[in-house]
Write a protein that holds these residues in place. Structure first.
Motif, PDB file in Angstrom:
ATOM      1  N   SER A 200     -16.903 -24.876  -3.174  1.00  0.00           N
ATOM      2  CA  SER A 200     -17.040 -25.945  -2.187  1.00  0.00           C
ATOM      3  C   SER A 200     -16.090 -27.101  -2.426  1.00  0.00           C
ATOM      4  O   SER A 200     -15.708 -27.391  -3.556  1.00  0.00           O
TER       5      SER A 200
ATOM      6  N   GLY B 258     -17.408 -29.777  -1.480  1.00  0.00           N
ATOM      7  CA  GLY B 258     -18.472 -30.758  -1.676  1.00  0.00           C
ATOM      8  C   GLY B 258     -19.678 -30.615  -0.767  1.00  0.00           C
ATOM      9  O   GLY B 258     -20.814 -30.658  -1.227  1.00  0.00           O
TER      10      GLY B 258
ATOM     11  N   PHE C  35      -9.802 -25.627  -4.296  1.00  0.00           N
ATOM     12  CA  PHE C  35     -10.896 -24.927  -3.609  1.00  0.00           C
ATOM     13  C   PHE C  35     -10.593 -23.438  -3.467  1.00  0.00           C
ATOM     14  O   PHE C  35     -11.471 -22.589  -3.652  1.00  0.00           O
TER      15      PHE C  35
ATOM     16  N   VAL D 299     -10.741 -29.137  10.890  1.00  0.00           N
ATOM     17  CA  VAL D 299     -10.670 -27.742  10.447  1.00  0.00           C
ATOM     18  C   VAL D 299     -10.278 -27.685   8.976  1.00  0.00           C
ATOM     19  O   VAL D 299      -9.289 -28.294   8.559  1.00  0.00           O
ATOM     20  N   GLY D 300     -11.089 -26.977   8.180  1.00  0.00           N
ATOM     21  CA  GLY D 300     -10.775 -26.743   6.771  1.00  0.00           C
ATOM     22  C   GLY D 300     -10.697 -25.253   6.533  1.00  0.00           C
ATOM     23  O   GLY D 300      -9.653 -24.618   6.675  1.00  0.00           O
ATOM     24  N   ASN D 301     -11.852 -24.652   6.238  1.00  0.00           N
ATOM     25  CA  ASN D 301     -11.930 -23.199   6.118  1.00  0.00           C
ATOM     26  C   ASN D 301     -12.002 -22.504   7.468  1.00  0.00           C
ATOM     27  O   ASN D 301     -11.990 -21.287   7.557  1.00  0.00           O
TER      28      ASN D 301
ATOM     29  N   ASN E  91     -16.324 -23.603  11.084  1.00  0.00           N
ATOM     30  CA  ASN E  91     -17.020 -24.339  12.138  1.00  0.00           C
ATOM     31  C   ASN E  91     -16.384 -24.126  13.501  1.00  0.00           C
ATOM     32  O   ASN E  91     -17.094 -23.942  14.490  1.00  0.00           O
TER      33      ASN E  91
ATOM     34  N   ILE F  25     -11.479 -31.226   3.590  1.00  0.00           N
ATOM     35  CA  ILE F  25     -10.619 -30.250   4.276  1.00  0.00           C
ATOM     36  C   ILE F  25      -9.302 -30.027   3.512  1.00  0.00           C
ATOM     37  O   ILE F  25      -8.289 -29.671   4.083  1.00  0.00           O
TER      38      ILE F  25
ATOM     39  N   GLY G  65     -19.572 -35.089   8.795  1.00  0.00           N
ATOM     40  CA  GLY G  65     -20.286 -35.522   7.592  1.00  0.00           C
ATOM     41  C   GLY G  65     -20.440 -37.034   7.499  1.00  0.00           C
ATOM     42  O   GLY G  65     -19.632 -37.797   8.052  1.00  0.00           O
TER      43      GLY G  65
HETATM   44  C1  AN7 Z   1     -17.169 -33.003   6.407  1.00  0.00           C
HETATM   45  O1  AN7 Z   1     -18.000 -27.943   1.764  1.00  0.00           O
HETATM   46  O2  AN7 Z   1     -15.302 -26.328   3.120  1.00  0.00           O
HETATM   47  O3  AN7 Z   1     -13.412 -25.692   8.972  1.00  0.00           O
HETATM   48  O4  AN7 Z   1     -16.793 -26.372   0.899  1.00  0.00           O
HETATM   49  O5  AN7 Z   1     -17.180 -30.834   4.610  1.00  0.00           O
HETATM   50  O6  AN7 Z   1     -15.803 -25.010   8.789  1.00  0.00           O
HETATM   51  O7  AN7 Z   1     -14.443 -25.406   6.738  1.00  0.00           O
HETATM   52  C2  AN7 Z   1     -16.325 -28.286   3.915  1.00  0.00           C
HETATM   53  C3  AN7 Z   1     -15.665 -28.376   5.099  1.00  0.00           C
HETATM   54  C4  AN7 Z   1     -15.091 -30.493   8.068  1.00  0.00           C
HETATM   55  C5  AN7 Z   1     -14.304 -28.236   7.617  1.00  0.00           C
HETATM   56  N1  AN7 Z   1     -15.757 -31.611   7.782  1.00  0.00           N
HETATM   57  O8  AN7 Z   1     -15.133 -27.262   8.186  1.00  0.00           O
HETATM   58  C6  AN7 Z   1     -17.047 -27.168   1.810  1.00  0.00           C
HETATM   59  C7  AN7 Z   1     -16.155 -27.192   2.982  1.00  0.00           C
HETATM   60  C8  AN7 Z   1     -16.443 -31.731   6.642  1.00  0.00           C
HETATM   61  C9  AN7 Z   1     -16.475 -30.672   5.729  1.00  0.00           C
HETATM   62  C10 AN7 Z   1     -15.082 -29.421   7.203  1.00  0.00           C
HETATM   63  C11 AN7 Z   1     -15.756 -29.500   6.000  1.00  0.00           C
HETATM   64  P1  AN7 Z   1     -14.683 -25.748   8.170  1.00  0.00           P
END
Ligand code: AN7
Length: 353
Positions: A80, A82, A130, A182-184, A187, A237, A321
């Motif tokens: 994670s 976080g 990560f 967008v991170g992983n 969502n 992210i 968040g």
């Molecule tokens: C606040 O907690 O990847 O594109 O390991 O904590 O679905 O990954 C968090 C991602 C956007 C991105 N906003 O969402 C984790 C983690 C907040 C996030 C994202 C995260 P994804």
């Protein structure tokens, strides 16, 4: 949340429901964002920071942990940045099972790490980022000793799509544009699945264009290559090799949307703007969607002309968040606060009005 959308979720009568009251988060009409965007657009903010552990991850976690319990799991594991670890630790505690979280050392926002400790997770910090942590989790998952609750677990995506259902239920139809960080890329994948499913069931008459925003220093999908050393102030992210890369691409192409980047400077400016103009305090990563709507709509950003978001559009920005999770930037400003003498005169002078 599971009860509200049970018919759309992989839940059977045999599934024990592990819930902390997640979901049904506020969809807030933002008069000031709408005014700033202008041209008759209506902008709404879906505030996921008010979930039980302060992020959207709780929607996926309630389903993933309920299903894990149905299968008789004894321990969860996740990598994670976080928020996933905070959520996994809380739902594991609620379920009465153990939770292992693998975190990139020194890269987790204070409030999120604090949550993992508070909920009693077994915490391992690794010297890496990560993406390294997720690689180890995938390997440990194969041993059969743990249930992985990262978004590579399809139950997580199933739970997270309920946010799209709530938006359609509340607006009476899908919006024209949906913006999110967008991170992983789990969502954006989940929202798109949710919108498509509701459309197929004739709960909406249209589908939104999905606009995803990555931080400029951690933008693998935008650049279309893996980033070995992702860097951004938005630690949530800070991801160089997203797990749901392909699904995010599909969502963007199918919805006629886009993936774009926002700078750290614009992310922090958007975070302050939203807190100070609407009273919604989000963490930096979440402010990427607000920085995104500014980038796409502000007249002074010539490269992103008005044509991309037509007049009269309904726009939803997800903020993912709570701001209290990641206080470090603002703590620096707090240190400038100097006490004054406890007299009317001194206090009036300090107020400056
Ligand atoms: C606040 O907690 O990847 O594109 O390991 O904590 O679905 O990954 C968090 C991602 C956007 C991105 N906003 O969402 C984790 C983690 C907040 C996030 C994202 C995260 P994804």
């Amino acid at each position: 949340m599971i009860e509200r959308y049970r018919e759309f979720l992989p839940i059977s009568p045999a599934t024990p429901i592990i819930s902390l009251g997640e979901g049904s988060t506020p969809l807030i009409y933002s008069r000031r964002l709408s005014e700033r965007i202008g041209r008759g657009c209506d902008v709404f903010v879906k505030n996921e920071g008010v979930n039980p552990t302060g992020s959207f991850k709780d929607r996926g976690m309630t389903v993933a942990v309920s299903k894990a319990m149905e299968r008789g799991t004894r321990a969860l594991i996740c990598a994670s940045t976080g928020n996933t670890s905070a959520s996994a630790a809380a739902y594991a505690a609620r379920a009465g099972i153990s939770c292992v979280v693998i975190l990139p050392a020194g890269k987790i926002a204070t409030g999120k790490l604090l949550q993992a400790f508070a909920y009693g997770a077994k915490i391992v910090a690794v010297n890496g980022n990560f993406d390294d942590a997720l690689r180890i989790v995938r390997e440990l998952g194969e041993t059969g000793d743990f249930t992985i609750v990262n978004s590579i677990n399809p139950d997580r995506i199933a739970g997270q799509k309920t946010a799209a259902f709530e938006i359609v239920d509340e607006l009476g139809d899908a919006p024209d544009f949906h913006l999110l960080p967008v991170g992983n890329a789990g969502n954006i994948t989940a929202y798109w699945a949710g919108y498509r499913e509701y459309f197929a069931r004739e709960r909406s008459t249209k589908l939104p264009s999905m606009l995803g925003f990555q931080a400029a220093g951690a933008a693998p999908i935008f650049h279309d290559y893996i980033i070995d050393k992702p860097e951004t102030i938005a630690s949530a992210i800070r991801i160089g090799n997203p797990a749901s890369w392909k699904q995010a691409r599909a969502a963007i192409v199918e919805s006629r949307g886009a993936i774009d980047v926002v700078s750290d400077e614009k992310i922090l400016a958007a975070q302050s703007w939203l807190a100070q103009h609407e009273g919604i305090f989000v963490e930096p990563a979440s402010a990427a969607s607000i920085a995104g709507v500014f980038k796409w709509c502000d007249s002074d950003d010539a490269a992103y002309s008005f044509q991309k978001i037509p007049e009269g559009s309904r726009i939803v920005c997800t903020v993912t968040g709570h701001g209290l999770k990641d206080p470090d930037v603002i703590i620096r400003r707090m240190k400038e606060l100097k006490p004054v003498a406890a007299t009317m005169t001194d206090v009036r002078r300090a107020i400056g009005m």
